[in-house]
Design an enzyme around this catalytic site. Structure first.
Site, PDB file in Angstrom:
ATOM      1  N   LYS A  11       0.806  -1.223   0.000  1.00 19.41           N
ATOM      2  CA  LYS A  11       0.000   0.000   0.000  1.00 19.41           C
ATOM      3  C   LYS A  11       0.845   1.283   0.000  1.00 19.41           C
ATOM      4  O   LYS A  11       2.056   1.239   0.255  1.00 19.41           O
ATOM      5  CB  LYS A  11      -0.919  -0.012   1.227  1.00 19.41           C
ATOM      6  CG  LYS A  11      -1.979  -1.106   1.180  1.00 19.41           C
ATOM      7  CD  LYS A  11      -2.876  -1.033   2.407  1.00 19.41           C
ATOM      8  CE  LYS A  11      -3.999  -2.048   2.350  1.00 19.41           C
ATOM      9  NZ  LYS A  11      -4.896  -1.900   3.521  1.00 19.41           N
ATOM     10  N   TYR A  51     -12.360  -1.977  -4.736  1.00 19.58           N
ATOM     11  CA  TYR A  51     -12.952  -2.154  -3.408  1.00 19.58           C
ATOM     12  C   TYR A  51     -14.479  -2.043  -3.413  1.00 19.58           C
ATOM     13  O   TYR A  51     -15.088  -1.846  -2.363  1.00 19.58           O
ATOM     14  CB  TYR A  51     -12.347  -1.144  -2.418  1.00 19.58           C
ATOM     15  CG  TYR A  51     -10.927  -1.491  -2.036  1.00 19.58           C
ATOM     16  CD1 TYR A  51     -10.657  -2.563  -1.193  1.00 19.58           C
ATOM     17  CD2 TYR A  51      -9.851  -0.766  -2.535  1.00 19.58           C
ATOM     18  CE1 TYR A  51      -9.359  -2.898  -0.849  1.00 19.58           C
ATOM     19  CE2 TYR A  51      -8.546  -1.095  -2.190  1.00 19.58           C
ATOM     20  CZ  TYR A  51      -8.312  -2.165  -1.350  1.00 19.58           C
ATOM     21  OH  TYR A  51      -7.018  -2.500  -1.010  1.00 19.58           O
ATOM     22  N   ASN A 114      -2.007   0.028   6.775  1.00 17.72           N
ATOM     23  CA  ASN A 114      -1.439  -1.185   7.368  1.00 17.72           C
ATOM     24  C   ASN A 114      -0.498  -1.924   6.418  1.00 17.72           C
ATOM     25  O   ASN A 114      -0.270  -3.104   6.564  1.00 17.72           O
ATOM     26  CB  ASN A 114      -2.550  -2.094   7.911  1.00 17.72           C
ATOM     27  CG  ASN A 114      -3.483  -2.597   6.830  1.00 17.72           C
ATOM     28  OD1 ASN A 114      -3.212  -2.485   5.639  1.00 17.72           O
ATOM     29  ND2 ASN A 114      -4.608  -3.144   7.253  1.00 17.72           N
ATOM     30  N   HIS A 117      -2.297  -5.404   1.421  1.00 16.54           N
ATOM     31  CA  HIS A 117      -3.608  -6.013   1.176  1.00 16.54           C
ATOM     32  C   HIS A 117      -3.326  -7.420   0.677  1.00 16.54           C
ATOM     33  O   HIS A 117      -2.363  -7.636  -0.059  1.00 16.54           O
ATOM     34  CB  HIS A 117      -4.369  -5.242   0.090  1.00 16.54           C
ATOM     35  CG  HIS A 117      -5.499  -6.026  -0.506  1.00 16.54           C
ATOM     36  ND1 HIS A 117      -6.780  -5.965  -0.016  1.00 16.54           N
ATOM     37  CD2 HIS A 117      -5.541  -6.919  -1.535  1.00 16.54           C
ATOM     38  CE1 HIS A 117      -7.558  -6.777  -0.729  1.00 16.54           C
ATOM     39  NE2 HIS A 117      -6.818  -7.364  -1.648  1.00 16.54           N
ATOM     40  N   GLU A 128      -9.141 -10.819  -8.112  1.00 16.25           N
ATOM     41  CA  GLU A 128      -8.240  -9.697  -7.835  1.00 16.25           C
ATOM     42  C   GLU A 128      -7.001  -9.734  -8.723  1.00 16.25           C
ATOM     43  O   GLU A 128      -6.535  -8.695  -9.193  1.00 16.25           O
ATOM     44  CB  GLU A 128      -7.851  -9.687  -6.353  1.00 16.25           C
ATOM     45  CG  GLU A 128      -9.008  -9.326  -5.449  1.00 16.25           C
ATOM     46  CD  GLU A 128      -8.645  -9.231  -3.982  1.00 16.25           C
ATOM     47  OE1 GLU A 128      -9.455  -8.658  -3.235  1.00 16.25           O
ATOM     48  OE2 GLU A 128      -7.562  -9.705  -3.581  1.00 16.25           O
TER      49      GLU A 128
END
Length: 140
Positions: A11, A51, A114, A117, A128
């Site tokens: 990320k 998303y 965080n 993913h 994905e």
């Protein structure tokens, strides 16, 4: 266990801090092979499409804004039980709950920022992976 493929995204918080190599090394140390990888910047629209499953959740808008705020590194990881193994290496979504030594325990800044993913199931992984990669971009 069967050989699987899963999607990993490093990320914007992690690319900003230049720790993509450390994160990739953690996946490889756990026995996962990186069989495709690209650095890109998601537009807000592309983040929203990726998303879309979370569209009704309160964090959706912030998540999409965050994921389009800087470069990401999309990867296809391959190995025995790759989906579960990747999730184990990443650690819990909330870094406060992540086991010591996991990516999120070591590198996450917050529950949103965080660092990584990962797909949550083989079926999700297939969808994905196809979102980011053409078949000829995945080299095993």
């Amino acid at each position: 266990m069967a050989i699987e493929r899963t999607l990993s995204i490093i990320k914007p918080d992690a690319t900003r801090r230049n720790i993509t190599g450390k994160i990739s090394a953690a996946f490889e140390a756990a026995g996962l092979r990186i069989v495709a990888q690209k650095r890109l910047r998601l537009s807000l629209e592309r983040a929203q499409a990726f998303y879309a499953v979370h569209e009704e959740r309160p964090f959706y808008a912030d998540l999409c804004a965050f994921m389009s705020s800087g470069p990401v590194v999309a990867q296809v990881l391959e190995g025995e039980g790759a989906v579960a193994r990747n999730r184990e290496v990443m650690g819990a979504t909330n870094p406060a709950d992540a086991a010591p030594g996991t990516i999120r325990a070591e590198h996450a800044e917050s529950i949103e920022a965080n660092s990584v993913h990962g797909s949550d199931a083989p079926e999700t992984a297939a969808t994905e992976i196809a979102f980011f990669f053409e078949d000829d971009e995945i080299v095993g």
